[in-house]
Motif scaffolding. Structure first.
Motif, PDB file in Angstrom:
ATOM      1  N   GLU A 156      58.332  42.999  35.303  1.00 53.37           N
ATOM      2  CA  GLU A 156      57.475  43.796  36.180  1.00 53.37           C
ATOM      3  C   GLU A 156      57.718  45.296  36.015  1.00 53.37           C
ATOM      4  O   GLU A 156      58.826  45.740  35.720  1.00 53.37           O
ATOM      5  CB  GLU A 156      57.651  43.371  37.641  1.00 53.37           C
ATOM      6  CG  GLU A 156      59.021  43.654  38.212  1.00 53.37           C
ATOM      7  CD  GLU A 156      59.247  43.019  39.589  1.00 53.37           C
ATOM      8  OE1 GLU A 156      58.441  42.186  40.038  1.00 53.37           O
ATOM      9  OE2 GLU A 156      60.257  43.377  40.205  1.00 53.37           O
ATOM     10  N   ALA A 157      56.629  46.073  36.248  1.00 56.76           N
ATOM     11  CA  ALA A 157      56.728  47.529  36.168  1.00 56.76           C
ATOM     12  C   ALA A 157      57.556  48.060  37.338  1.00 56.76           C
ATOM     13  O   ALA A 157      58.224  49.083  37.233  1.00 56.76           O
ATOM     14  CB  ALA A 157      55.341  48.150  36.189  1.00 56.76           C
ATOM     15  N   ALA A 158      57.506  47.374  38.463  1.00 55.60           N
ATOM     16  CA  ALA A 158      58.267  47.730  39.658  1.00 55.60           C
ATOM     17  C   ALA A 158      58.120  46.568  40.619  1.00 55.60           C
ATOM     18  O   ALA A 158      57.315  45.671  40.384  1.00 55.60           O
ATOM     19  CB  ALA A 158      57.705  48.990  40.307  1.00 55.60           C
ATOM     20  N   ASP A 159      58.876  46.580  41.700  1.00 56.98           N
ATOM     21  CA  ASP A 159      58.677  45.570  42.728  1.00 56.98           C
ATOM     22  C   ASP A 159      57.363  45.891  43.448  1.00 56.98           C
ATOM     23  O   ASP A 159      57.209  46.990  43.998  1.00 56.98           O
ATOM     24  CB  ASP A 159      59.858  45.595  43.705  1.00 56.98           C
ATOM     25  CG  ASP A 159      59.842  44.407  44.663  1.00 56.98           C
ATOM     26  OD1 ASP A 159      58.753  43.956  45.041  1.00 56.98           O
ATOM     27  OD2 ASP A 159      60.944  43.954  45.049  1.00 56.98           O
ATOM     28  N   PRO A 160      56.397  44.983  43.417  1.00 53.69           N
ATOM     29  CA  PRO A 160      55.100  45.295  44.056  1.00 53.69           C
ATOM     30  C   PRO A 160      55.152  45.301  45.582  1.00 53.69           C
ATOM     31  O   PRO A 160      54.238  45.792  46.236  1.00 53.69           O
ATOM     32  CB  PRO A 160      54.189  44.156  43.568  1.00 53.69           C
ATOM     33  CG  PRO A 160      55.104  43.034  43.204  1.00 53.69           C
ATOM     34  CD  PRO A 160      56.387  43.674  42.746  1.00 53.69           C
ATOM     35  N   ARG A 161      56.214  44.775  46.179  1.00 53.97           N
ATOM     36  CA  ARG A 161      56.182  44.556  47.624  1.00 53.97           C
ATOM     37  C   ARG A 161      56.194  45.815  48.483  1.00 53.97           C
ATOM     38  O   ARG A 161      55.576  45.819  49.551  1.00 53.97           O
ATOM     39  CB  ARG A 161      57.288  43.582  48.025  1.00 53.97           C
ATOM     40  CG  ARG A 161      57.023  42.178  47.464  1.00 53.97           C
ATOM     41  CD  ARG A 161      58.189  41.257  47.685  1.00 53.97           C
ATOM     42  NE  ARG A 161      59.387  41.788  47.050  1.00 53.97           N
ATOM     43  CZ  ARG A 161      60.613  41.394  47.329  1.00 53.97           C
ATOM     44  NH1 ARG A 161      60.818  40.470  48.237  1.00 53.97           N
ATOM     45  NH2 ARG A 161      61.642  41.912  46.692  1.00 53.97           N
ATOM     46  N   PRO A 162      56.854  46.916  48.074  1.00 51.53           N
ATOM     47  CA  PRO A 162      56.725  48.118  48.912  1.00 51.53           C
ATOM     48  C   PRO A 162      55.268  48.560  49.051  1.00 51.53           C
ATOM     49  O   PRO A 162      54.834  48.972  50.132  1.00 51.53           O
ATOM     50  CB  PRO A 162      57.546  49.166  48.161  1.00 51.53           C
ATOM     51  CG  PRO A 162      58.560  48.370  47.401  1.00 51.53           C
ATOM     52  CD  PRO A 162      57.852  47.105  47.010  1.00 51.53           C
ATOM     53  N   TRP A 163      54.510  48.427  47.990  1.00 48.57           N
ATOM     54  CA  TRP A 163      53.092  48.795  48.047  1.00 48.57           C
ATOM     55  C   TRP A 163      52.343  47.823  48.950  1.00 48.57           C
ATOM     56  O   TRP A 163      51.461  48.205  49.720  1.00 48.57           O
ATOM     57  CB  TRP A 163      52.476  48.812  46.644  1.00 48.57           C
ATOM     58  CG  TRP A 163      53.061  49.859  45.750  1.00 48.57           C
ATOM     59  CD1 TRP A 163      54.368  49.987  45.376  1.00 48.57           C
ATOM     60  CD2 TRP A 163      52.363  50.951  45.129  1.00 48.57           C
ATOM     61  NE1 TRP A 163      54.518  51.081  44.551  1.00 48.57           N
ATOM     62  CE2 TRP A 163      53.312  51.675  44.383  1.00 48.57           C
ATOM     63  CE3 TRP A 163      51.026  51.348  45.117  1.00 48.57           C
ATOM     64  CZ2 TRP A 163      52.959  52.807  43.635  1.00 48.57           C
ATOM     65  CZ3 TRP A 163      50.675  52.473  44.374  1.00 48.57           C
ATOM     66  CH2 TRP A 163      51.637  53.192  43.648  1.00 48.57           C
ATOM     67  N   ALA A 164      52.718  46.549  48.836  1.00 47.90           N
ATOM     68  CA  ALA A 164      52.067  45.541  49.676  1.00 47.90           C
ATOM     69  C   ALA A 164      52.407  45.782  51.152  1.00 47.90           C
ATOM     70  O   ALA A 164      51.555  45.630  52.028  1.00 47.90           O
ATOM     71  CB  ALA A 164      52.501  44.139  49.246  1.00 47.90           C
ATOM     72  N   GLU A 165      53.633  46.172  51.429  1.00 46.09           N
ATOM     73  CA  GLU A 165      54.033  46.443  52.813  1.00 46.09           C
ATOM     74  C   GLU A 165      53.277  47.661  53.362  1.00 46.09           C
ATOM     75  O   GLU A 165      52.813  47.651  54.501  1.00 46.09           O
ATOM     76  CB  GLU A 165      55.551  46.651  52.900  1.00 46.09           C
ATOM     77  CG  GLU A 165      56.079  47.151  54.249  1.00 46.09           C
ATOM     78  CD  GLU A 165      55.762  46.245  55.452  1.00 46.09           C
ATOM     79  OE1 GLU A 165      55.572  45.028  55.265  1.00 46.09           O
ATOM     80  OE2 GLU A 165      55.701  46.778  56.583  1.00 46.09           O
TER      81      GLU A 165
END
Ligand code: HEM
Ligand code: SF4
Lengths: 544, 155
Positions: free
Chosen positions: A138-147
């Motif tokens: 992954e390019a980054a953890d997507p979850r901060p954006w999802a949060e």
């Protein structure tokens, strides 16, 4: 994992108080069912065939052990000792009493959970990649954006009465484990040439009766513009999405009718205006959220080898364990698809056990997948064997991830008031027919997905093999579809021809897999062979 | 605070969150409003484009946005668009307006309400009182959580 601060908690507590008030007014007869319906729906409460059904949000599919334990508690206290994990990474309870609904939300709020906007024509729970934060690619953890999007979309005053429901998905790798392009907005985090992280926007995908793959709308939206850009996408939809026909009301129809180019033009115009309003949060907010998703304290000394001498363990390991970004760790999938079981169902005891195992072996974290399984994202390789033994004891170690036994099925006519046909008994029959581990393994990756009606909750359009329940003159009948995919090779499945009876469809699947075994070339999955040779030979085998 | 009126003639507000004198003129259609240069009140149907009014904001004192059904959410966008463009006159939600919609409508900039079925004023007050915080900045000027967290007072 994200943790609420006093503001998040206050908002969820307020919602419980508000919903309690609404339920009391309904029970006292101060509100009609018609007036109550949109309110309960914004809190995940549906009226189904036999009882109320409650859908609880699991934001981007991530849960702590305590949260999983609360899901077990709710199953015991208010339902019949089980719950159903859904293709939207949520959980549903099927036997809820209206009188209990507010108490359940109250219990959930003690572990930072809720049912806000899990139904209704609003922005729903954000889905994501179950390997987030654990996968190497992954390019980054997507979850901060999802949060961040969760917060933005929660109680959004302009978008609570959209033409239809709205689903957003955020992933961050080229491998798509979340059916990203089958969402109303699918976001893939990517790096631009300057090495900055941004969001690639696909808009207008969806399943239901008119399945569509979302076209690319913008290559790169920077973190500083994310909220404004989403506001623009939603505002164009809220204003111009069709409201004359609920079957044409999803954003996919708007994007399809005016064309992706025109939709994009309107969004860009709206975005240019909205960007002047200063709606985006300060960059520090995304940074604050990101800190909660910092990698856990991996054990630097842990061994990178796994002892595979136990052959049964080896089978599970080969099938259900995926590579982790840390060479001493692994990602383990707990399959909720035992032979003859109900896909996605878990008992309260199983949930408690998974909560304990998450705590003991996976930094207190688990994930729900869109294929209705549970993932322990960070397991030390050295612990895999012990983990497997405990799972096996509890019936939680089917070694069938992505095999035919790992099928998706919606609740269907056993629970759902919209259903044409039963999904669960059919899933059980297929699972039994293909129970043999050798045989499943021989068939390789084969994603089978069953919906009990055209609404496609069971993702049948995205199945390598899809099954759609229809009503034929009062008799349950099943259409068979081939060639769909919800992964990075996204495609929509095509109907083979006339439908089958319940037993007939099981036989038909067997004929199709036999043909595949006879025709496949080196390394081909079922869907690859289908794509190469086309529908005709399959039709011949099924109807010839 | 809200002044509550007995439901009067068609088009009157039951709830009004403004201190100025209500506009005395009847609200006319957008088409009529364009032609009548002395008109000051307009009624926007849910399918009509609020941006058509932007060139005429200086002579507007009342915009009535009609909700044919509470599930038709286009009026929320219309309200924000008008407020975002600087419209400061009365913005009234009329039609199928229910207690549990008032808060979001207030957040989108509505400051008066003319529901088809009169609302219980106490229930409205209660519905407006449940939440202390908001995540998103809107035209209502409430400081969003995102700003509170980072020590600012402006969204
Ligand atoms: C039992 C109660 C349920 C009802 C009444 C229900 C109703 C619906 C309806 C009406 C649609 C079509 C919406 C549209 O196309 O505009 C839909 C789609 C969908 N539902 Fe359900 N559903 C239920 C349960 C579930 C469950 C258990 C799952 C997960 C396993 C689920 C996941 C989905 C998904 C993934 C879609 C397709 C989304 C899309 O069209 O993009 N639903 N549902
Ligand atoms: S696909 Fe149809 S039958 Fe299955 S859960 Fe959805 S609405 Fe119900």
């Amino acid at each position: 994992m994200y943790q609420y601060d006093k503001y998040d908690q206050s908002l969820v507590d307020s919602r419980v108080a508000e919903f309690r008030d609404q339920c009391e007014r309904r029970i006292a007869g101060e509100m009609t069912e018609d007036q109550f319906k949109p309110l309960r729906l914004q809190n995940g409460l549906y009226l189904q065939l036999h009882a109320y059904m409650l859908r609880v949000a699991i934001p981007y599919g991530t849960l702590s052990g305590d949260q999983m334990r609360m899901l077990a508690t709710i199953a015991r206290k208010y339902d019949r000792d089980y719950g159903h994990f859904t293709t939207r990474q949520n959980i549903q309870y099927n036997w809820i009493k209206l009188e209990d609904a507010a108490d359940i939300l109250q219990d959930l709020s003690t572990v930072e959970m809720h049912a806000i906007q899990t139904s209704g024509n609003c922005i729903r729970n954000i889905s994501s990649d179950q390997y987030a934060g654990a996968s190497a690619e992954e390019a980054a953890d997507p979850r901060p954006w999802a949060e961040l999007l969760r917060q933005w979309s929660s109680f959004h005053p302009e978008f609570a009465h959209l033409p239809r429901k709205f689903k957003i998905c955020v992933i961050a790798s080229d491998t798509d484990r979340a059916a990203m392009r089958l969402h109303d907005i699918g976001i893939q985090l990517v790096e631009n040439d300057a090495g900055e992280l941004g969001a690639r926007f696909y808009v207008g995908g969806g399943m239901g009766r008119t399945p569509m793959i979302a076209p690319l709308i913008r290559e790169f939206v920077s973190a500083d513009d994310l909220i404004s850009y989403c506001e623009a996408c939603l505002r164009v939809y809220n204003r111009y999405g069709r409201r004359d026909n609920k079957y044409k009301a999803r954003i996919k129809i708007l994007v399809h009718e005016i064309g992706a180019e025109e939709y994009k033009r309107q969004v860009e115009e709206e975005f240019a205006h909205i960007k002047t309003l200063n709606l985006d949060p300060p960059r520090a907010e995304l940074e604050r959220i990101s800190e909660f998703f910092a990698p856990p304290a991996f054990d630097a000394e842990a061994p990178t080898e796994v002892d595979l001498s136990d052959p049964d363990f080896r089978i599970w390991h080969d099938q259900n364990v995926a590579e982790h970004k840390n060479p001493a760790y692994a990602i383990a999938t707990i399959s909720l698809k035992p032979v003859g079981g109900i896909p996605g169902d878990a008992t309260a005891d199983q949930m408690d056990l998974m909560a304990d195992l998450a705590k003991q072996y996976s930094f207190d974290e688990c994930r729900v997948t869109h294929s209705q399984n549970i993932v322990l994202p960070h397991v030390r390789k050295a612990d895999l064997y012990a983990l497997w033994q405990k799972l096996d004891e509890a019936g939680l170690a089917p070694a069938n991830l992505d095999l035919i036994g790992d099928m998706i099925a919606c609740p269907g006519l056993d629970y759902c008031s919209l259903a044409n046909a039963r999904s669960i008994p059919l899933a059980q029959k297929i699972s039994q027919r293909f129970a043999d581990q050798q045989r499943q393994k021989e068939l390789g990756e084969l994603k089978l997905k069953i919906s009990g009606c055209i609404n496609a909750c069971g993702h049948h359009h995205a199945g390598h093999i899809g099954i759609l329940g229809v009503d034929r003159k009062g008799v349950e009948n099943y259409q068979l579809l081939f060639g769909g995919s919800g992964a990075e090779d996204v495609s929509l499945a095509k109907i083979t021809g006339p439908g089958f009876t319940e037993d007939g469809v099981v036989d038909a699947i067997e004929k199709a897999t036999d043909l595949y075994l006879a025709q496949r070339e080196e390394g081909e999955r079922f869907v690859d062979t289908y794509r190469r040779i086309g529908m005709e030979p399959f039709k011949e085998a099924l109807y010839g | 605070m809200a002044e509550s009126f007995a439901t009067g003639g068609v088009g009157d507000a039951q709830l009004r969150y403004r201190d100025d004198e209500p506009c005395a003129q009847p609200a006319v259609t957008v088409e009529a409003f364009k032609g009548q240069t002395n008109a000051t009140a307009v009624r926007l149907e849910s399918g009509e484009d609020a941006r058509e009014l932007l060139a005429m904001l200086d002579r507007l004192t009342l915009v009535v946005v009609h909700f044919p059904a509470f599930t038709d959410g286009r009026g929320y966008s219309a309200a924000r668009i008008l407020r975002e463009a600087g419209y400061a006159g009365e913005l009234r939600a009329a039609g199928d307006v229910l207690v549990d919609q008032i808060r979001y409508m207030r957040r989108c900039g509505f400051d008066s309400f003319a529901p088809d079925a009169p609302l219980d004023a106490a229930a409205v007050e209660r519905a407006l009182g449940f939440y202390d915080h908001v995540y998103q900045p809107t035209v209502d000027g409430q400081t969003p959580v995102w700003t509170l967290r980072h020590g600012g007072d402006h969204g």
